[in-house]
Write an enzyme that holds these catalytic residues in place. Structure first.
Site, short mmCIF file in Angstrom:
data_model
loop_
_atom_site.label_atom_id
_atom_site.label_comp_id
_atom_site.label_asym_id
_atom_site.label_seq_id
_atom_site.Cartn_x
_atom_site.Cartn_y
_atom_site.Cartn_z
N ASN A 205 -15.47 21.65 -40.37
CA ASN A 205 -16.80 21.24 -40.79
C ASN A 205 -17.70 21.15 -39.56
O ASN A 205 -17.28 21.43 -38.44
CB ASN A 205 -16.74 19.91 -41.56
CG ASN A 205 -16.08 18.81 -40.76
OD1 ASN A 205 -16.51 18.48 -39.66
ND2 ASN A 205 -15.01 18.25 -41.32
N ARG A 206 -18.93 20.74 -39.77
CA ARG A 206 -19.94 20.79 -38.71
C ARG A 206 -19.98 19.54 -37.83
O ARG A 206 -20.82 19.43 -36.94
CB ARG A 206 -21.33 21.01 -39.33
CG ARG A 206 -21.48 22.33 -40.07
CD ARG A 206 -22.89 22.45 -40.64
NE ARG A 206 -23.05 23.66 -41.43
CZ ARG A 206 -23.35 24.85 -40.94
NH1 ARG A 206 -23.52 24.98 -39.65
NH2 ARG A 206 -23.48 25.89 -41.73
#
Length: 403
Positions: A205-206
């Site tokens: 994920n970011r």
């Protein structure tokens, strides 16, 4: 406070005289431990006169007092200025061939290293690796200044000014007696998890980990013993122990192992909800066309809910105090606060910090907007604000409950 001032063998050793004066004039008890090379730049009589104590670089002097162990054990802070490339290498590899390196091995207090060396030495891969190793262990390695070096050379590698080093160290000394989290063990998770698909690829994920690292730095400044469990590749805050992880299962194992000794747990990591059911032993080849029935599919299985598990495991004890984080966006079913309130009810943690996220918002940024939710209390909104400000606000809220 008891301060050990280590002095490495570089021409910048003369600046440590000013640093020593700042410590002594502020009322601290300073023991100077130079290396043999440092004494070629500034002699022992100078250090003795400024500190008011005998000075030696030998483990063989006053052996009955066991100085190679005692000095480090009794210190509230160890600062080395200048820290040469050689000293940094020895510290990273646990070598102990003189009084200063023995002191570094026995110290259990904050340790600050102020590097000074030529630019080529500072940027050399060996020094870069040694600095990274020390920071992972919680040693506070300052960035050198840039400017005039020995001879006509200039560049990064210059010892920071003594006043700057002193001000940096003063925060540690204040926390020993004044920090509101003194004596508390804080365990913080940070960054996203990486769930392997094959030896090359992973699902992630970011999350950058910046908020978790800011929380760790803030807790350390307040006097806590901080353990940071993270997959992020960021400089480790001074005085913080790093436990590297990759996957959600790694994170669960490490958090569970430390929960029993923690006063506060902060689950700031962005944990993947799912992971591949099977991990390919070799790289999955891109040899199938669109719609090809032979193309591989990825089956996902749910990862454990680490936050809920930690809350359940503590039972009715209500300790450790548990802080959860939730990255939320508004949708057709409700706004950020609506979803965060529902999550607080499900997770049953003591404090939930809801991040407002979205495209170009929060992830990787230095600022964000959060909402602090606690059972039976009105939400508190902070931001848009720097993540350091948010961290201090979170700890202010936690400290209200710990007092």
């Amino acid at each position: 406070m008891k301060v050990v001032l280590g002095v490495g063998g570089g021409i910048a050793a003369y600046k440590a005289c000013t640093l020593l004066r700042r410590f002594t004039e502020s009322g601290h008890d300073v023991t100077v431990v130079p290396t043999a090379s440092a004494l070629k730049f500034v002699g022992a009589p100078t250090w003795s006169a400024l500190s008011g104590k005998p000075v030696s670089d030998q483990v063989w002097d006053d052996v009955h007092q066991v100085p190679h162990v005692r000095i480090g054990q009794q210190a509230d802070l160890v600062v080395v200025a200048p820290a040469t490339a050689d000293l940094i290498a020895k510290a990273a590899h646990g070598l102990a061939d003189d009084l200063l390196t023995n002191t570094l091995l026995t110290a259990r207090c904050p340790v600050v290293l102020a590097p000074a060396m030529h630019t080529e030495m500072w940027t050399h891969p060996a020094t870069t690796a040694n600095v990274a190793t020390l920071r992972e262990r919680g040693i506070d390695v300052l960035e050198p200044a840039s400017g005039r070096l020995t001879g006509a050379d200039t560049g990064p590698g210059r010892l920071p000014e003594p006043e700057d080093i002193f001000e940096h160290c003063r925060r540690y000394l204040e926390s020993v007696t004044e920090g509101p989290l003194v004596g508390r063990h804080v365990v913080i998770s940070a960054g996203g998890t990486r769930e392997p698909l094959d030896p090359v690829r992973y699902l992630g994920n970011r999350s950058s980990g910046k908020q978790g690292y800011a929380l760790a730095a803030s807790a350390a400044r307040r006097g806590a013993r901080v353990t940071l469990v993270s997959s992020a590749s960021l400089p480790v805050p001074g005085g913080v122990e790093l436990v590297p992880i990759e996957t959600a299962l790694d994170l669960q194992r490490e958090m569970n192992a430390r929960a029993g000794d923690a006063d506060v747990i902060v689950m700031a990591a962005a944990v993947a909800d799912f992971r591949p059911a099977e991990v390919g032993a070799t790289k999955i080849k891109k040899k199938f066309g669109a719609g090809d029935p032979e193309a591989p599919t990825v089956e996902l299985v749910r990862n454990p809910d680490i936050l809920a598990g930690l809350v359940e495991a503590r039972g009715e004890a209500r300790r450790p105090y548990i802080v959860g984080f939730a990255a939320e966006t508004g949708d057709a079913d409700g706004d950020v606060l609506h979803h965060a309130s529902a999550k607080l009810e499900r997770k049953k943690c003591d404090l939930l910090v809801a991040n407002e996220v979205g495209a170009g918002v929060t992830f990787g940024q230095d600022s964000s907007t959060v909402h602090l939710l606690r059972p039976g209390r009105e939400p508190v909104t902070v931001g848009p604000a720097d993540k350091n400000v948010i961290s201090d606000t979170v700890w202010d809220a936690v400290q209200e409950e710990l007092l």
